[in-house]
Design an enzyme around this catalytic site. Sequence first.
Site, mmCIF file in Angstrom:
data_model
loop_
_atom_site.group_PDB
_atom_site.id
_atom_site.type_symbol
_atom_site.label_atom_id
_atom_site.label_comp_id
_atom_site.label_asym_id
_atom_site.label_seq_id
_atom_site.Cartn_x
_atom_site.Cartn_y
_atom_site.Cartn_z
ATOM 1 N N CYS A 62 23.362 -24.816 -26.481
ATOM 2 C CA CYS A 62 24.212 -23.522 -26.664
ATOM 3 C C CYS A 62 25.054 -23.062 -25.654
ATOM 4 O O CYS A 62 24.846 -23.597 -24.826
ATOM 5 C CB CYS A 62 23.217 -22.207 -27.023
ATOM 6 S SG CYS A 62 22.001 -22.038 -26.111
ATOM 7 N N ILE A 69 21.341 -26.234 -13.074
ATOM 8 C CA ILE A 69 19.967 -26.626 -12.584
ATOM 9 C C ILE A 69 19.559 -26.608 -11.339
ATOM 10 O O ILE A 69 18.726 -27.579 -10.942
ATOM 11 C CB ILE A 69 19.703 -27.946 -13.482
ATOM 12 C CG1 ILE A 69 20.964 -29.071 -13.052
ATOM 13 C CG2 ILE A 69 20.015 -27.915 -15.174
ATOM 14 C CD1 ILE A 69 20.658 -30.434 -13.404
ATOM 15 N N ASP A 70 20.241 -26.318 -10.510
ATOM 16 C CA ASP A 70 19.996 -26.415 -9.134
ATOM 17 C C ASP A 70 18.457 -25.653 -8.787
ATOM 18 O O ASP A 70 18.009 -26.455 -7.543
ATOM 19 C CB ASP A 70 21.004 -25.267 -8.380
ATOM 20 C CG ASP A 70 21.017 -23.883 -8.607
ATOM 21 O OD1 ASP A 70 21.247 -23.722 -9.888
ATOM 22 O OD2 ASP A 70 21.206 -23.390 -7.775
ATOM 23 N N LEU A 71 18.242 -24.743 -9.382
ATOM 24 C CA LEU A 71 16.483 -24.414 -8.977
ATOM 25 C C LEU A 71 15.597 -25.448 -9.405
ATOM 26 O O LEU A 71 14.708 -25.771 -8.875
ATOM 27 C CB LEU A 71 16.278 -22.963 -9.866
ATOM 28 C CG LEU A 71 17.155 -21.882 -9.698
ATOM 29 C CD1 LEU A 71 16.673 -20.741 -10.489
ATOM 30 C CD2 LEU A 71 17.009 -21.324 -8.200
ATOM 31 N N ASP A 251 17.264 -13.301 -25.711
ATOM 32 C CA ASP A 251 17.390 -13.908 -27.092
ATOM 33 C C ASP A 251 17.350 -13.041 -28.093
ATOM 34 O O ASP A 251 17.640 -13.385 -29.161
ATOM 35 C CB ASP A 251 16.168 -14.832 -27.003
ATOM 36 C CG ASP A 251 16.394 -16.222 -26.074
ATOM 37 O OD1 ASP A 251 17.389 -16.263 -25.747
ATOM 38 O OD2 ASP A 251 15.326 -16.877 -26.138
#
Length: 291
Positions: A62, A69-71, A251
Site C-alpha cells: 500500500c 527496511i533499514d531496521l 490502521d
Amino acid sequence: EIIKGLGGKAFYKNHTMYLDCTKIERTTIPKKEAEKMRSSIVLMGSLLGRKKEVCVPWPGGCVIGKRPIDLHLSALEKMGAEFTEEDRGLKGKTEGLKGARIVFPKISVGATQNVILASVLAKGTTILENCACEPEVQWLCRFLRKGGAKIKETKNRMIEIEGIKSLHAVEYEVPPDRIVAGTYLCASAITRSNICLVGAPKDEMKAILSLYQKMGGQCEYNSGKLVADARNARLSVPYIETREYPGFPTDLQSPLMAVLATAEGCSRIQENLFENRFRIVEELNRMGAHI
C-alpha cells in the site's frame, strides 16, 4: 503462492489452511508475488535462519507512506547476515546466524517479527529491546512456542529468544483480528446502528472501545460476544492521536476519520506513524465532508 514458489505446499480445505514447508528448496522469493505485498520482506528472517540465504525483490504494497527496511537489515546484520543490492532485489547471506543483543532505535512491528523469525533457529541467545508489542507480535511468539521455539516476553518491550536446531509441525487457530473488529465498530458508528461481534478480542481493543464510548456509543461483552449500540454515537472527539500498541492504531485512523466527518462538532486527529495516511481527506471532502 510465495510458499509454493519456494518449493512448499499450501492449500485451503474446509476453512483450514494447510502448509507443508518440509521441502523448501529455493531461496529466491518470486518477484510477481513479492511486489503485491510489503510483508514479503518478513520471509528474510525465516529463510536466513533456515537456508542461510535469501533474495527478496523490492517489496510492494500500500501507499500510506515511506516504510524503509533499514531496521530489518541492521538487526539481521548484527546476527551475522550480509546484504547486497542487485538488479532483482536484495540478496542476503550468512554462514550461520548468531544470537545478539539488538536495541531497535524505533518501534517496528515488521522488524520485530523478522528478527524473531530469524532468532528461533540462530545459534545462542538473542535479546530484543524496544520491540513492538502489538498483538500480532504476541500471537507470532505463541505460534512459534507451540512449534518448539524458546521465547520469553517481558512487559518492558523486551523479548529473549534461545535458538534451537529445528521447529516441529503444529495445529494453530488464527486469532480474531482487532483491526477488522474495529472496522466493524466504525461501520456501526457511522450508521448509528447496533452490531454484535462474535469472538472480538476486547482486551486488544481497549483504545478503540474507549473512543467508541466517548463518541456516545455503548458496548458490553458477554459470552464471547461484543454487543455495541451506536444509536447515540454522534459526539465529536476533541483530540485523538495514533500510537504504537496499546495506543490507538494507525490502521483504524482512516475509518475513524470517516466516522468523525459525520459527528457533531469539530474533531482533531494527529497521525504519528505514516505521513500519507491523510490521503483519504481529499476523497472524503469530495463526498461532502469538511476536513
